[in-house]
Write an enzyme that holds these catalytic residues in place. Structure first.
Site, short mmCIF file in Angstrom:
data_model
loop_
_atom_site.label_atom_id
_atom_site.label_comp_id
_atom_site.label_asym_id
_atom_site.label_seq_id
_atom_site.Cartn_x
_atom_site.Cartn_y
_atom_site.Cartn_z
N PRO A 171 169.78 34.63 -49.06
CG PRO A 171 171.37 34.55 -47.88
CD PRO A 171 170.99 33.50 -48.35
CE LYS A 172 170.90 43.39 -52.12
NZ LYS A 172 171.88 43.86 -51.54
CE1 TYR A 173 174.50 37.27 -46.66
CE2 TYR A 173 175.57 36.13 -47.64
CZ TYR A 173 174.97 35.82 -46.84
OH TYR A 173 174.90 34.51 -46.24
#
Length: 172
Positions: A32-34
């Site tokens: 994921p890309k937070y």
């Protein structure tokens, strides 16, 4: 003695229109890309380098303190802020004292290990670096976190559970 010292040029992610597919010759790991700030944590030097090379150690002293427990490593990751169990990008600009008063918790979410002691790991494969990162992070405690990943493309599509930090609902 550390082999890498700040500043180190960061490899930038590239935007993709479609989520890539794995095949027999090219495995894919989805992470994921937070919503946070990219950073390098030089635990031995007590430096937290921003994407532009600025040392953010004074802004995020809790990350420097936690990083010391890892030994002499250089982690690539993302600095994120949580307020009420949710990511809060704007909270990254708050001061350490202001964060305490506002109930904001800062995390460093590691997704790569660039160096360990006098070993520059950047020439190694992603799989080898991930295995070493998992070993380094095995005993890490908040505010340090290891990024989750999946090899299942369907699980990585928008709306999946990887989008929300798995530690956000845990008390720290």
């Amino acid at each position: 003695m550390a082999v890498l010292h700040a500043p180190v040029e960061l490899v930038a992610a590239r935007a993709q229109k479609n989520l890539p597919r794995a095949d027999a010759r090219r495995p894919v790991r989805y992470e994921p890309k937070y919503d946070g700030w990219r950073g390098l944590l030089f635990s031995g030097d007590g430096v937290l380098q921003s994407r532009r090379g600025t040392n953010l150690a004074a802004r995020f002293p809790e990350l420097i303190t936690a990083g010391r427990a890892l030994g002499d490593v250089v982690l690539d990751g993302e600095i994120v802020a949580l307020r009420d169990g949710r990511l809060d990008f704007g909270a990254l600009t708050s001061t350490p004292r202001g964060r305490v008063a506002a109930g904001i918790t800062i995390y460093f979410v590691a997704f790569d290990l660039l160096a360990a002691g006098d070993h520059d790991l950047r020439p190694e494969t992603c799989q080898d670096r991930r295995a070493r990162l998992e070993a380094v992070m095995a005993d890490a405690r908040p505010p340090l976190q290891l990024i989750p990943y999946t090899t299942d493309r369907d699980q990585a599509l928008p709306g999946c559970s990887l989008r929300s930090p798995p530690w956000a609902s845990k008390a720290v």
